[in-house]
Design a protein around this motif. Structure first.
Motif, PDB file in Angstrom:
ATOM      1  N   ASN A   1       0.827  -1.208   0.000  1.00  0.00           N
ATOM      2  CA  ASN A   1       0.000   0.000   0.000  1.00  0.00           C
ATOM      3  C   ASN A   1       0.860   1.257   0.000  1.00  0.00           C
ATOM      4  O   ASN A   1       0.532   2.236  -0.679  1.00  0.00           O
ATOM      5  CB  ASN A   1      -0.969  -0.004   1.192  1.00  0.00           C
ATOM      6  N   GLU A   2       1.966   1.243   0.747  1.00  0.00           N
ATOM      7  CA  GLU A   2       2.886   2.382   0.748  1.00  0.00           C
ATOM      8  C   GLU A   2       3.502   2.576  -0.632  1.00  0.00           C
ATOM      9  O   GLU A   2       3.616   3.707  -1.114  1.00  0.00           O
ATOM     10  CB  GLU A   2       3.990   2.162   1.787  1.00  0.00           C
TER      11      GLU A   2
ATOM     12  N   VAL B   1       0.873   4.154  -3.021  1.00  0.00           N
ATOM     13  CA  VAL B   1       0.680   5.593  -2.782  1.00  0.00           C
ATOM     14  C   VAL B   1       1.801   6.392  -3.418  1.00  0.00           C
ATOM     15  O   VAL B   1       1.562   7.398  -4.090  1.00  0.00           O
ATOM     16  CB  VAL B   1       0.571   5.873  -1.263  1.00  0.00           C
TER      17      VAL B   1
END
Length: 119
Positions: free
Chosen positions: A108-109, A112
């Motif tokens: 997820n990081e 982003v």
């Protein structure tokens, strides 16, 4: 194990910027490429065994070898390594919950950061 809910498979990004972001998160490409495909790996050594988080991609434009490519990412996988046979991703494999959570957070990081410059 597939990480289908992360959404990386909808991301296209510049290879060089992608290399930087992946490396910042411990995902290494090294020699795992050809002129059309890339694989980013992160190795985890736990008491349950050795595991690899893998993010695959392929060039939709340009050439990976020339470091001038737009890469379409694919669904990330988590696999367990068995010596001397290799990495198994399939059904019947058990993955530690803590490792799965760590991989989801990491992916997820990455998403982003990559979405900031994706095409």
């Amino acid at each position: 194990m597939k990480f289908e809910n992360v959404g990386l498979e909808s991301v296209k990004a510049d290879l060089n910027r992608l290399d930087e972001v992946m490396l910042d998160h411990g995902l290494v490409r090294e020699g795992q490429w050809d002129y059309e495909r890339v694989t980013y790996d992160r190795k985890f050594i736990l008491k349950e065994g050795t595991f690899y988080l893998r993010v695959f991609g392929y060039a939709v434009e340009g050439d990976v070898g020339a470091h001038k490519a737009t890469v379409q990412l694919m669904t990330p996988l988590l696999g367990k390594h068995y010596y001397p046979h290799g990495v198994e991703y399939g059904e019947g494999e058990t993955f530690p919950k803590g490792l799965v959570s760590q991989c989801e957070k990491l992916l997820n990081e990455v998403k982003v950061e990559v979405e900031k410059f994706s095409k």
